[in-house]
Design an enzyme around this catalytic site. Structure first.
Site, short mmCIF file in Angstrom:
data_model
loop_
_atom_site.label_atom_id
_atom_site.label_comp_id
_atom_site.label_asym_id
_atom_site.label_seq_id
_atom_site.Cartn_x
_atom_site.Cartn_y
_atom_site.Cartn_z
N ASP A 81 39.05 34.62 31.73
CA ASP A 81 39.81 34.71 32.98
C ASP A 81 39.68 33.39 33.74
O ASP A 81 38.58 32.84 33.87
CB ASP A 81 39.20 35.87 33.80
CG ASP A 81 39.99 36.22 35.05
OD1 ASP A 81 41.22 36.01 35.05
OD2 ASP A 81 39.38 36.72 36.01
N HIS A 82 40.78 32.86 34.21
CA HIS A 82 40.79 31.60 34.99
C HIS A 82 40.08 30.45 34.28
O HIS A 82 39.28 29.74 34.92
CB HIS A 82 40.19 31.82 36.39
CG HIS A 82 41.04 32.68 37.25
ND1 HIS A 82 42.21 32.25 37.82
CD2 HIS A 82 40.91 33.98 37.60
CE1 HIS A 82 42.76 33.24 38.51
NE2 HIS A 82 42.00 34.31 38.37
N HIS A 178 42.34 37.11 45.69
CA HIS A 178 41.08 37.54 45.09
C HIS A 178 40.07 37.89 46.19
O HIS A 178 40.15 37.37 47.30
CB HIS A 178 40.48 36.42 44.23
CG HIS A 178 41.30 36.09 43.02
ND1 HIS A 178 41.92 34.88 42.86
CD2 HIS A 178 41.59 36.83 41.93
CE1 HIS A 178 42.56 34.88 41.70
NE2 HIS A 178 42.38 36.04 41.11
N GLY A 179 39.15 38.77 45.86
CA GLY A 179 38.08 39.09 46.81
C GLY A 179 38.45 40.24 47.73
O GLY A 179 39.39 40.98 47.46
N HIS A 206 47.14 39.38 39.60
CA HIS A 206 45.74 39.05 39.92
C HIS A 206 45.41 39.57 41.32
O HIS A 206 46.29 39.89 42.11
CB HIS A 206 45.55 37.52 39.90
CG HIS A 206 45.36 36.96 38.52
ND1 HIS A 206 44.19 36.38 38.10
CD2 HIS A 206 46.19 36.92 37.47
CE1 HIS A 206 44.31 35.99 36.85
NE2 HIS A 206 45.53 36.30 36.44
N GLY A 207 44.10 39.61 41.62
CA GLY A 207 43.67 39.95 42.98
C GLY A 207 43.98 41.38 43.36
O GLY A 207 44.37 41.67 44.49
N SER A 209 41.96 44.22 43.39
CA SER A 209 41.00 45.04 44.14
C SER A 209 41.48 45.16 45.58
O SER A 209 41.82 44.16 46.21
CB SER A 209 39.61 44.37 44.15
OG SER A 209 39.07 44.36 42.87
N ALA A 230 38.47 42.86 39.68
CA ALA A 230 37.13 42.27 39.56
C ALA A 230 36.22 42.74 40.70
O ALA A 230 35.22 43.43 40.49
CB ALA A 230 37.21 40.75 39.53
P1 13P Z 1 40.02 40.91 42.49
O1 13P Z 1 38.62 40.41 42.53
O2 13P Z 1 40.70 40.80 43.79
O3 13P Z 1 40.10 42.27 41.90
O4 13P Z 1 40.82 39.94 41.51
C1 13P Z 1 40.63 40.05 40.14
C2 13P Z 1 41.33 38.98 39.39
O5 13P Z 1 42.47 38.69 39.62
C3 13P Z 1 40.58 38.31 38.34
O6 13P Z 1 41.30 37.27 37.79
#
Ligand code: 13P
Length: 286
Positions: A81-82, A178-179, A206-207, A209, A230
């Site tokens: 990832d990334h 993210h976060g 992505h992002g 959560s 994540a």
């Molecule tokens: P989150 O941490 O917001 O769930 O993002 C996960 C993500 O995109 C990992 O690449």
């Protein structure tokens, strides 16, 4: 056995669902994701960021996820990832990762094309698919900050980017970060449809959560085929551990609180597999 994202994401695109991609940071999280996928008969992606790789090494995560895949009856992918550099992408490829992301989204369009194409060209002869990113997911992932630039992906740029690089899937910016969200995210779901019309490869969210389930479902309906979670897995794991230690602060056996963290992650992952709509899809022979 470990499989690649290529078949899984093409099947998801054709079937109108998404495959959940879950960031794992230790053995218990790997077990939790595998158990959740197995129970719901869902294909699943486990992924590690460069920060997680620094914590234990590509070889440790490969060994853990491979062991999970050997026990599982559902398809499991191990994804970088990334990926932050060509070098790390190649190290993950050689370590046995079955899917690679190269994230050149903070570079200029031209530099992002050169880097993403180089990784795709290196991975494709061995059948390993590559995800790239265009536009910026906000917030902070590992050491990478989304910054203050326009985070939205231009659909025409996305079309040009995929043609120029030959990548297999594309992460796009539609307003997620993210976060932990400080304010409720507002997603530009119309943009997903516009990008989908112009871009043939599966799209990646992505992002996720903290994004309401309804909004995720809408994105999947409009063409998102891989959905990344994540932060909430970290929170779930820590919640399980904290509860056990709060109830009995004298516990010193990591297996006791590790199992509680694992159970919380499993519950969370099962709920998100249902949101993605990938439950039962492993049974369809992909
Ligand atoms: P989150 O941490 O917001 O769930 O993002 C996960 C993500 O995109 C990992 O690449």
């Amino acid at each position: 056995m470990l499989t690649t994202t290529k078949k899984l994401l093409m099947a998801a695109q054709a079937g109108g669902y998404a495959v959940g991609a879950f960031n794992v940071e230790n053995m218990e999280m790997v077990q939790a994701v595998m158990e959740a996928a197995e129970e719901l008969k869902a294909p699943v992606i486990m992924q590690t960021t460069p920060g997680t790789v620094r914590y234990a090494g590509l070889d440790y995560f490969y060994a853990n996820v491979r062991a999970a895949a050997e026990r599982a009856s559902v398809p499991i992918v191990l994804h970088l990832d990334h990926g932050s550099s060509f070098e790390l992408a190649m190290q993950a490829f050689r370590a046995g990762y079955t899917s690679i992301m190269i994230d050149g989204s903070r570079k200029s369009f031209e530099e992002n094309v050169i880097l993403s194409k180089a990784v795709a060209d290196a991975c494709h002869p061995a059948g390993i698919p590559v995800e790239a990113e265009l536009g910026k997911v906000g917030g902070k992932e590992d050491d990478l900050s989304g910054g203050d630039d326009d985070p939205y992906t231009d659909p025409a740029h996305a079309e040009e980017f995929v043609k120029a690089t030959g990548v297999d899937s594309l992460a796009v910016g539609i307003g997620t970060a993210h976060g932990i969200y400080k304010v409720k995210p507002v997603l530009d779901v119309e943009r997903v449809s516009k990008i989908r019309e112009l871009v043939s490869v599966p799209l990646v969210l992505h992002g996720t959560s903290g994004v309401p389930n309804e909004a995720v479902r809408e994105c999947v309906k409009r063409g998102m085929c891989k959905v990344n979670y994540a932060t909430d897995l970290r929170i779930a794991f820590s919640k399980g551990v904290k509860e056990v230690l709060k109830a009995d602060p004298d516990i010193f056996d990591p297996k006791k609180y590790g199992a509680a963290g694992r159970e919380e992650v499993k519950k969370y992952v099962m709920s998100k597999i249902l949101v993605c709509g990938s439950n039962g899809k492993a049974a369809q022979g992909i």
